[in-house]
Design a protein around this motif. Structure first.
Motif, PDB file in Angstrom:
ATOM      1  N   TYR A  91       0.863  -1.182   0.000  1.00 57.53           N
ATOM      2  CA  TYR A  91       0.000   0.000   0.000  1.00 57.53           C
ATOM      3  C   TYR A  91       0.896   1.227   0.000  1.00 57.53           C
ATOM      4  O   TYR A  91       1.614   1.483   0.955  1.00 57.53           O
ATOM      5  CB  TYR A  91      -0.880  -0.036   1.249  1.00 57.53           C
ATOM      6  CG  TYR A  91      -1.771   1.158   1.466  1.00 57.53           C
ATOM      7  CD1 TYR A  91      -2.743   1.506   0.540  1.00 57.53           C
ATOM      8  CD2 TYR A  91      -1.657   1.918   2.624  1.00 57.53           C
ATOM      9  CE1 TYR A  91      -3.587   2.590   0.758  1.00 57.53           C
ATOM     10  CE2 TYR A  91      -2.495   3.000   2.852  1.00 57.53           C
ATOM     11  CZ  TYR A  91      -3.452   3.327   1.917  1.00 57.53           C
ATOM     12  OH  TYR A  91      -4.293   4.401   2.134  1.00 57.53           O
ATOM     13  N   THR A 103      -8.844   6.608   3.515  1.00 57.38           N
ATOM     14  CA  THR A 103      -8.854   5.222   3.025  1.00 57.38           C
ATOM     15  C   THR A 103      -8.221   4.242   3.996  1.00 57.38           C
ATOM     16  O   THR A 103      -8.765   3.149   4.225  1.00 57.38           O
ATOM     17  CB  THR A 103      -8.139   5.145   1.660  1.00 57.38           C
ATOM     18  OG1 THR A 103      -8.827   5.997   0.731  1.00 57.38           O
ATOM     19  CG2 THR A 103      -8.102   3.729   1.125  1.00 57.38           C
ATOM     20  N   LEU A 107      -9.386   0.492   4.847  1.00 61.58           N
ATOM     21  CA  LEU A 107      -8.667  -0.553   4.130  1.00 61.58           C
ATOM     22  C   LEU A 107      -8.024  -1.584   5.052  1.00 61.58           C
ATOM     23  O   LEU A 107      -8.079  -2.790   4.778  1.00 61.58           O
ATOM     24  CB  LEU A 107      -7.595   0.094   3.245  1.00 61.58           C
ATOM     25  CG  LEU A 107      -6.742  -0.845   2.406  1.00 61.58           C
ATOM     26  CD1 LEU A 107      -7.601  -1.617   1.415  1.00 61.58           C
ATOM     27  CD2 LEU A 107      -5.659  -0.048   1.686  1.00 61.58           C
ATOM     28  N   TYR A 165     -13.492   4.171  -4.595  1.00 54.06           N
ATOM     29  CA  TYR A 165     -13.885   2.771  -4.500  1.00 54.06           C
ATOM     30  C   TYR A 165     -14.744   2.536  -3.263  1.00 54.06           C
ATOM     31  O   TYR A 165     -14.668   3.264  -2.282  1.00 54.06           O
ATOM     32  CB  TYR A 165     -12.639   1.881  -4.418  1.00 54.06           C
ATOM     33  CG  TYR A 165     -11.787   1.941  -5.652  1.00 54.06           C
ATOM     34  CD1 TYR A 165     -12.169   1.278  -6.808  1.00 54.06           C
ATOM     35  CD2 TYR A 165     -10.598   2.667  -5.668  1.00 54.06           C
ATOM     36  CE1 TYR A 165     -11.386   1.333  -7.953  1.00 54.06           C
ATOM     37  CE2 TYR A 165      -9.813   2.719  -6.802  1.00 54.06           C
ATOM     38  CZ  TYR A 165     -10.209   2.059  -7.939  1.00 54.06           C
ATOM     39  OH  TYR A 165      -9.434   2.120  -9.066  1.00 54.06           O
ATOM     40  N   GLU A 167     -15.997  -0.345  -0.208  1.00 54.18           N
ATOM     41  CA  GLU A 167     -15.355  -1.402   0.579  1.00 54.18           C
ATOM     42  C   GLU A 167     -15.384  -2.714  -0.195  1.00 54.18           C
ATOM     43  O   GLU A 167     -14.415  -3.473  -0.179  1.00 54.18           O
ATOM     44  CB  GLU A 167     -16.047  -1.550   1.934  1.00 54.18           C
ATOM     45  CG  GLU A 167     -15.808  -0.378   2.853  1.00 54.18           C
ATOM     46  CD  GLU A 167     -16.424  -0.570   4.233  1.00 54.18           C
ATOM     47  OE1 GLU A 167     -16.442  -1.721   4.732  1.00 54.18           O
ATOM     48  OE2 GLU A 167     -16.859   0.435   4.814  1.00 54.18           O
ATOM     49  N   PHE A 170     -12.518  -3.012  -2.640  1.00 53.00           N
ATOM     50  CA  PHE A 170     -11.244  -3.395  -2.019  1.00 53.00           C
ATOM     51  C   PHE A 170     -11.238  -4.894  -1.693  1.00 53.00           C
ATOM     52  O   PHE A 170     -10.236  -5.580  -1.907  1.00 53.00           O
ATOM     53  CB  PHE A 170     -10.970  -2.577  -0.757  1.00 53.00           C
ATOM     54  CG  PHE A 170     -10.569  -1.159  -1.035  1.00 53.00           C
ATOM     55  CD1 PHE A 170      -9.360  -0.868  -1.646  1.00 53.00           C
ATOM     56  CD2 PHE A 170     -11.402  -0.111  -0.690  1.00 53.00           C
ATOM     57  CE1 PHE A 170      -8.984   0.447  -1.908  1.00 53.00           C
ATOM     58  CE2 PHE A 170     -11.038   1.210  -0.949  1.00 53.00           C
ATOM     59  CZ  PHE A 170      -9.831   1.482  -1.560  1.00 53.00           C
TER      60      PHE A 170
END
Length: 180
Positions: A91, A103, A107, A165, A167, A170
């Protein structure tokens, strides 16, 4: 003529004095900043970034104890892992990136639930990483298989009407990567 030289001498002397005072003031400010860094912060800095806290940017120092940023990888370690042909998720973020700040807390739990060890590379501290790892925006997640990039997701979570985006996106990224 003598008076003019005396006045010029006084003016030059004042400028030299101002320069010296300003230099001393800046030096004192830096020493004060360095002395404010406590031992625990310095240890955390060494643990995560491999350097004394005084060498980190102030924004990164403020983030050292944030639970969302504790899986830091240094560029040299990342290169070693990739050269060893490891499979890994990385990341790429910046300490000051507003999209990253929104995020990351979303994430990390998704990655944990997916059983993913999500390494974090801070491009705010390691600016050479932009070119070295071909990153064009933060946040970016890259999945490396056998040391080679096979999947990339650029951008953060949608927030307050901002595109991005979900959840579920992801989660799907992690699922898709595991299938490759």
């Amino acid at each position: 003529m003598k008076k003019l030289l005396i006045y010029l001498g006084v003016i030059v002397g004042l400028f030299v004095l101002l320069f010296i005072v300003n230099h001393q003031s800046e030096k004192a400010k830096e020493e004060a900043r360095t002395s404010k860094i406590d031992t625990a912060t310095n240890e955390k800095s060494k643990q995560l970034y491999g350097v004394d806290a005084a060498k980190l940017k102030p924004e990164t120092l403020a983030q050292l104890n944030d639970a969302n940023y504790q899986n830091i990888i240094k560029p040299a370690d990342l290169k070693n892992e990739l050269n060893a042909k490891k499979d890994m998720f990385v990341y790429y973020f910046q300490t000051t990136c507003p999209h990253c700040l929104v995020t990351t807390p979303v994430l990390n739990p998704i990655a944990k639930t997916a059983g993913v060890d999500l390494k974090q590379l801070n491009l705010w501290e390691y600016e050479a990483g932009w070119n070295e790892f071909k990153i064009t925006a933060t946040p970016t997640i890259v999945y490396y298989k056998g040391g080679k990039e096979v999947l990339r997701m650029e951008g953060g979570i949608s927030n307050n009407g901002q595109p991005g985006y979900s959840e579920a996106d992801f989660k799907k990224f992690f699922e898709d990567a595991k299938k490759k």
